[in-house]
Enzyme design. Structure first.
Site, short mmCIF file in Angstrom:
data_model
loop_
_atom_site.label_atom_id
_atom_site.label_comp_id
_atom_site.label_asym_id
_atom_site.label_seq_id
_atom_site.Cartn_x
_atom_site.Cartn_y
_atom_site.Cartn_z
N PHE A 117 0.86 -1.18 0.00
CA PHE A 117 0.00 0.00 0.00
C PHE A 117 0.90 1.23 0.00
O PHE A 117 1.86 1.31 0.75
CB PHE A 117 -0.91 -0.01 1.24
N ALA A 176 0.24 -1.82 6.11
CA ALA A 176 0.97 -1.66 7.36
C ALA A 176 0.41 -2.52 8.49
O ALA A 176 1.15 -3.00 9.34
CB ALA A 176 0.97 -0.19 7.78
N GLU A 209 -0.65 -5.46 8.41
CA GLU A 209 -0.19 -6.85 8.29
C GLU A 209 1.28 -7.02 8.65
O GLU A 209 1.76 -8.14 8.83
CB GLU A 209 -0.42 -7.36 6.86
N CYS A 216 3.91 2.96 4.75
CA CYS A 216 3.49 4.36 4.70
C CYS A 216 1.99 4.45 4.93
O CYS A 216 1.20 3.90 4.16
CB CYS A 216 3.86 4.97 3.35
N VAL A 217 1.62 5.15 6.00
CA VAL A 217 0.22 5.40 6.31
C VAL A 217 0.02 6.91 6.27
O VAL A 217 0.68 7.65 7.01
CB VAL A 217 -0.15 4.85 7.71
N ILE A 218 -0.84 7.35 5.36
CA ILE A 218 -1.09 8.79 5.19
C ILE A 218 -2.48 9.11 5.74
O ILE A 218 -3.45 8.44 5.41
CB ILE A 218 -0.97 9.19 3.71
N THR A 223 -10.77 9.96 7.92
CA THR A 223 -11.44 9.11 8.92
C THR A 223 -10.46 8.69 10.01
O THR A 223 -9.25 8.91 9.91
CB THR A 223 -12.02 7.83 8.26
N HIS A 249 -9.44 5.80 10.60
CA HIS A 249 -8.68 4.63 10.14
C HIS A 249 -7.18 4.85 10.27
O HIS A 249 -6.44 3.95 10.65
CB HIS A 249 -9.06 4.30 8.70
N ARG A 283 10.16 12.20 3.52
CA ARG A 283 10.78 11.23 4.42
C ARG A 283 11.22 9.95 3.70
O ARG A 283 11.74 9.04 4.31
CB ARG A 283 9.82 10.90 5.56
#
Length: 156
Positions: free
Chosen positions: A24, A59, A61, A83-85, A89, A91, A130
Site C-alpha cells: 500500500f 501496514a 499486516e 506508509c500510512v497517510i 477518517t 482509520h 521522508r
C-alpha cells in the site's frame, strides 16, 4: 578503573536481515526499501544472500509477518517499511497505532530486533520528504538502527 562500554558499530557482514514492506502506497514504500538496502549493503557490508524482502498488503499486516520471521530463528533483525497517510477518517490512527504497538510487542516477545520504518504522515508531501527527499530516508535510518542493534546485542 575502566568503564565497560557496549556500543554498536558497522559493519555487520554476518548479520541476517529481513525487510518487511507494505504494498500500500508502494511508490513511497519502495523508496524506503531502496534506502534500507543501500545502508545494509554499503555501510553494513551485508551480502545479498543475507537479505530477504517480504511484501505484505498494508501496514497493519506487518507485525504478524514480523512475528513469523522472528520466530523462524533465521534473522538477526527485521526492518519494516510502510506508509500510512492521514485521511479524513479515524482509520489512520487505528492502523498507525496498532502497527507500532504490534512491532513493539513482537520485539519484546521474541528478542529479535525490529526497527520501525513505517511512515505515519499527515499528507503525501510529508511522505515524499521522508522517503529520500528533504527529510532523509526513514528506511535507511531503520536499516542503520538495525545494524547497530544487532552489533550491540552480539556484545551483551
Amino acid at each position: 578503573m575502566a568503564i565497560n562500554k557496549i556500543e554498536g558499530g558497522l559493519p555487520c557482514r554476518e548479520g541476517r536481515f529481513a525487510i518487511v514492506v507494505s504494498r500500500f502506497n508502494s511508490f513511497i514504500c519502495e523508496r524506503l526499501v531502496d534506502g534500507a538496502l543501500d545502508v545494509l549493503k554499503r555501510q553494513g557490508e551485508v551480502p545479498d544472500e543475507n537479505i530477504t524482502t517480504v511484501h505484505v498488503p498494508g501496514a497493519i499486516e506487518i507485525p504478524l509477518v514480523c512475528k513469523k520471521l522472528a520466530q523462524s530463528g533465521r534473522f538477526d533483525a527485521i526492518i519494516t517499511c510502510g506508509c500510512v497517510i492521514r485521511g479524513s477518517t479515524y482509520h489512520f490512527e487505528v492502523v498507525s497505532n496498532e502497527c507500532a504497538k504490534g512491532l513493539t510487542q513482537v520485539t519484546l516477545e521474541t528478542g529479535v530486533v525490529i526497527t520501525n520504518g513505517v511512515l505515519t504522515t499527515d499528507n503525501l508531501d510529508q511522505a515524499v520528504q521522508r522517503a529520500g527527499s528533504k527529510m532523509g530516508n526513514k528506511g535507511a535510518e531503520a536499516a542503520a538502527a538495525a545494524l547497530e542493534l544487532v552489533n550491540v546485542l552480539k556484545q551483551i
